[in-house]
Structure formats: C-alpha cells, structure tokens
Write a protein that holds these residues in place. Structure first.
Motif, PDB file in Angstrom:
ATOM      1  N   ASP A   1       2.902  51.960  -9.405  1.00 51.55           N
ATOM      2  CA  ASP A   1       3.862  51.767  -8.301  1.00 51.55           C
ATOM      3  C   ASP A   1       3.878  50.315  -7.819  1.00 51.55           C
ATOM      4  N   ASN A   2       3.312  49.418  -8.628  1.00 52.83           N
ATOM      5  CA  ASN A   2       3.291  47.978  -8.350  1.00 52.83           C
ATOM      6  C   ASN A   2       2.468  47.619  -7.106  1.00 52.83           C
ATOM      7  N   ALA A   3       1.470  48.413  -6.803  1.00 56.10           N
ATOM      8  CA  ALA A   3       0.580  48.084  -5.686  1.00 56.10           C
ATOM      9  C   ALA A   3      -0.388  46.984  -6.126  1.00 56.10           C
ATOM     10  N   SER A   4      -0.567  45.999  -5.283  1.00 56.05           N
ATOM     11  CA  SER A   4      -1.518  44.930  -5.580  1.00 56.05           C
ATOM     12  C   SER A   4      -2.946  45.439  -5.414  1.00 56.05           C
ATOM     13  N   GLU A   5      -3.906  44.681  -5.955  1.00 58.64           N
ATOM     14  CA  GLU A   5      -5.310  45.091  -5.834  1.00 58.64           C
ATOM     15  C   GLU A   5      -5.737  45.100  -4.362  1.00 58.64           C
ATOM     16  N   PHE A   6      -5.223  44.139  -3.590  1.00 59.20           N
ATOM     17  CA  PHE A   6      -5.546  44.119  -2.164  1.00 59.20           C
ATOM     18  C   PHE A   6      -5.020  45.372  -1.471  1.00 59.20           C
ATOM     19  N   LYS A   7      -3.801  45.775  -1.822  1.00 57.91           N
ATOM     20  CA  LYS A   7      -3.221  46.966  -1.210  1.00 57.91           C
ATOM     21  C   LYS A   7      -3.973  48.224  -1.621  1.00 57.91           C
ATOM     22  N   ILE A   8      -4.431  48.267  -2.876  1.00 58.63           N
ATOM     23  CA  ILE A   8      -5.216  49.417  -3.347  1.00 58.63           C
ATOM     24  C   ILE A   8      -6.502  49.536  -2.539  1.00 58.63           C
ATOM     25  N   MET A   9      -7.171  48.395  -2.320  1.00 59.60           N
ATOM     26  CA  MET A   9      -8.395  48.427  -1.520  1.00 59.60           C
ATOM     27  C   MET A   9      -8.100  48.854  -0.082  1.00 59.60           C
ATOM     28  N   LYS A  10      -7.013  48.309   0.469  1.00 56.30           N
ATOM     29  CA  LYS A  10      -6.687  48.571   1.871  1.00 56.30           C
ATOM     30  C   LYS A  10      -6.186  49.990   2.095  1.00 56.30           C
ATOM     31  N   GLU A  11      -5.314  50.490   1.208  1.00 56.63           N
ATOM     32  CA  GLU A  11      -4.641  51.771   1.432  1.00 56.63           C
ATOM     33  C   GLU A  11      -5.354  52.962   0.789  1.00 56.63           C
ATOM     34  N   ILE A  12      -6.194  52.700  -0.220  1.00 58.25           N
ATOM     35  CA  ILE A  12      -6.819  53.814  -0.947  1.00 58.25           C
ATOM     36  C   ILE A  12      -8.338  53.790  -0.808  1.00 58.25           C
ATOM     37  N   MET A  13      -8.951  52.687  -1.237  1.00 57.12           N
ATOM     38  CA  MET A  13     -10.410  52.654  -1.326  1.00 57.12           C
ATOM     39  C   MET A  13     -11.074  52.713   0.060  1.00 57.12           C
ATOM     40  N   ILE A  14     -10.585  51.905   0.990  1.00 51.42           N
ATOM     41  CA  ILE A  14     -11.213  51.872   2.322  1.00 51.42           C
ATOM     42  C   ILE A  14     -11.050  53.191   3.068  1.00 51.42           C
ATOM     43  N   PRO A  15      -9.824  53.770   3.164  1.00 47.99           N
ATOM     44  CA  PRO A  15      -9.707  55.059   3.874  1.00 47.99           C
ATOM     45  C   PRO A  15     -10.549  56.173   3.262  1.00 47.99           C
ATOM     46  N   MET A  16     -10.646  56.198   1.925  1.00 43.68           N
ATOM     47  CA  MET A  16     -11.402  57.254   1.279  1.00 43.68           C
ATOM     48  C   MET A  16     -12.910  57.015   1.336  1.00 43.68           C
ATOM     49  N   SER A  17     -13.300  55.833   1.760  1.00 45.91           N
ATOM     50  CA  SER A  17     -14.733  55.501   1.801  1.00 45.91           C
ATOM     51  C   SER A  17     -15.226  55.217   3.212  1.00 45.91           C
ATOM     52  N   MET A  18     -14.496  55.656   4.218  1.00 48.46           N
ATOM     53  CA  MET A  18     -14.882  55.389   5.594  1.00 48.46           C
ATOM     54  C   MET A  18     -16.278  55.915   5.956  1.00 48.46           C
ATOM     55  N   PRO A  19     -16.696  57.097   5.463  1.00 43.85           N
ATOM     56  CA  PRO A  19     -18.070  57.534   5.773  1.00 43.85           C
ATOM     57  C   PRO A  19     -19.125  56.538   5.301  1.00 43.85           C
ATOM     58  N   ALA A  20     -18.969  56.037   4.077  1.00 43.26           N
ATOM     59  CA  ALA A  20     -19.939  55.066   3.557  1.00 43.26           C
ATOM     60  C   ALA A  20     -19.871  53.756   4.329  1.00 43.26           C
ATOM     61  N   LEU A  21     -18.660  53.292   4.624  1.00 39.05           N
ATOM     62  CA  LEU A  21     -18.507  52.042   5.364  1.00 39.05           C
ATOM     63  C   LEU A  21     -19.107  52.153   6.769  1.00 39.05           C
ATOM     64  N   SER A  22     -18.898  53.296   7.411  1.00 35.94           N
ATOM     65  CA  SER A  22     -19.458  53.496   8.750  1.00 35.94           C
ATOM     66  C   SER A  22     -20.977  53.496   8.714  1.00 35.94           C
ATOM     67  N   THR A  23     -21.540  54.125   7.690  1.00 35.14           N
ATOM     68  CA  THR A  23     -22.998  54.172   7.551  1.00 35.14           C
ATOM     69  C   THR A  23     -23.575  52.782   7.330  1.00 35.14           C
ATOM     70  N   ILE A  24     -22.963  52.021   6.438  1.00 32.27           N
ATOM     71  CA  ILE A  24     -23.433  50.662   6.160  1.00 32.27           C
ATOM     72  C   ILE A  24     -23.320  49.793   7.409  1.00 32.27           C
ATOM     73  N   ALA A  25     -22.191  49.926   8.115  1.00 30.71           N
ATOM     74  CA  ALA A  25     -21.990  49.134   9.333  1.00 30.71           C
ATOM     75  C   ALA A  25     -23.041  49.471  10.390  1.00 30.71           C
ATOM     76  N   LEU A  26     -23.374  50.763  10.515  1.00 26.70           N
ATOM     77  CA  LEU A  26     -24.378  51.157  11.506  1.00 26.70           C
ATOM     78  C   LEU A  26     -25.758  50.631  11.135  1.00 26.70           C
ATOM     79  N   PHE A  27     -26.135  50.779   9.863  1.00 31.65           N
ATOM     80  CA  PHE A  27     -27.429  50.255   9.423  1.00 31.65           C
ATOM     81  C   PHE A  27     -27.514  48.749   9.674  1.00 31.65           C
TER      82      PHE A  27
END
Length: 246
Positions: free
Chosen positions: A145-171
């Motif tokens: 769908d012509n999504a850039s790598e930045f958009k993939i990280m922003k729209e797909i990877m980050i939302p689907m990985s919020m539990p891990a990101l929250s844990t890392i941020a808390l630690f």
C-alpha cells in the motif's frame, strides 16, 4: 519507610522499633523539603528521566525493527555487540565517559546524565523479540500500500507493541529516577543534581542520623514511581502474557 517518616527522631532510635508513631509528624516532610533546593532537584530528575526515555525510544524502536524484520550483512554480529553492551556495567565505563564529557565542557550541565543512556541494550533486545512475533505478512501488506518504513513503525509496530514499550519505559524510569552513582560522579554543582542526591544530603546533622527526615525524603522520591506504575501496570502484565496478535 512510611512509618519512620511519620515518627519523631526519638522514636526512630528506640529498640525494639516503633511500628506505629504515637503522633504522626507530618512536619518531617516539610523539614525535608526545606533542607535544600528540592524543587531544583525534583525538576532535574524529571528532565533527566523523561529525556532519557524519549531518546531511548527514538533509538530503540528503529534498531529493534531492523534487527527483527530486516536481513543485512553483519546482522548477528551487530546484535551480539548490543547484547555485549547490555552485559557491561556502567561502573566499568564511567572513567572514560567522564573524561570525554569533561573535555566537551558538559560536566556543569544535565547532558552527562542523559546522553550516555540514550540507547538501551536491554530495550532493543526485548523489543526485537516482541517485533519478531508480529507476522511479516502485515508488514508486506503495508508496503504494498506504499507505506513508508517510518509509517509502518508508527502505525503498525508501535501500537501492536505498546505493552513491551510501556514495560521498557517503566524499567528505564525506575532505574534512572533512582540512580545515585552516575549523578554522584558526573555532577559538581547543586544546580544539576537530581532528587536522589538531594535525599543523600539529609543523612546527618550534628553527628546524628536523621532517619525520620531521610525516610520522609524517600517517600517523596518513591511517590512518582508508584504513580507511573499505576498507569502502566496493565501494559506490563500484557507484555509478559502473549495471547496472540490479531
């Protein structure tokens, strides 16, 4: 800690110890705050900790995404260096880091307490494992769908990985909010010292250890951690319980 923070100095020195103060001494908290520029210490801790977390996210997310979803020469070797960095304690590297930052003239600023921690080897490792669970088909569909790598990280990877990101941020928040060794080495001015060093100044007065004031300061130090944990606790539980990705 809470009990001692509400006792008189005489009660803190009793044996057996006093568990419930006879009259709660709320003035201990005011005394702790009046003992030094605590507003400066607190604001420095907030700036240092938040800056570290933001910089770590900016470095960690692209690095973990590359290690999880890209194939390139030297990938395993570079990931091995990341793991090696995770194993080396800061006490081993603080001398060359201090000399380098002193040459830059940054010792009297907050930068020595921020820049050495702008990458998080443990965070890259944990987030890479989480990214690897996300099906490659989702990413390929986004690329079609012509999504850039930045958009993939922003729209797909980050939302689907919020539990891990929250844990890392808390630690990371807990680690750097409570850090004492690094600020002790890297600062020589009250203006750039964090809250942990402010608490250390409460230790003695006229040869007597002021346990009631110290514990009042520690309560003040711990409250922000508890508040952050209350907001992030659900995400932390999700990070350690993989239930599949829709």
């Amino acid at each position: 800690m809470i009990s001692t923070s509400l006792q008189t100095l005489q009660e803190t020195l009793k044996f057996p110890p006093t568990w419930v103060p006879s009259v709660p001494q709320w003035k201990n908290f005011a005394e702790a705050l009046r003992s030094g520029p605590f507003l400066t210490y607190f604001s420095n801790s907030v700036i240092i900790t938040c800056s570290i977390i933001l910089l770590q996210m900016a470095v960690m997310i692209p690095a973990a995404y590359a290690f999880a979803k890209y194939k390139f020469i030297g990938k395993e070797f570079l990931f091995g260096i990341v793991l090696l960095a995770f194993m080396i304690p800061g006490q081993v590297t603080f001398i060359p880091v201090y000399l380098m930052l002193a040459d830059f003239g940054w010792i009297k600023t907050l930068l020595p307490q921020i820049l050495p921690f702008m990458s998080n080897a443990f965070g890259i490792f944990l987030l890479r494992q989480y990214f690897m669970q996300i099906p490659q088909e989702i990413i390929e569909s986004a690329r079609l769908d012509n999504a850039s790598e930045f958009k993939i990280m922003k729209e797909i990877m980050i939302p689907m990985s919020m539990p891990a990101l929250s844990t890392i941020a808390l630690f990371s928040f807990v680690s750097h909010w409570n850090d004492y060794f690094w600020p002790l080495v890297m600062t020589d001015s009250v203006d750039v010292r964090p809250l942990t060093m402010g608490i250390a100044t409460l230790r003695e007065s006229e040869g007597i250890t002021n346990w009631h004031t110290i514990m009042a300061g520690n309560v003040i130090l711990v409250v922000p951690i508890l508040v952050v944990y209350l907001f992030a606790s659900k995400q932390i539980l999700k990070a350690f319980v993989y239930s599949g990705i829709k």
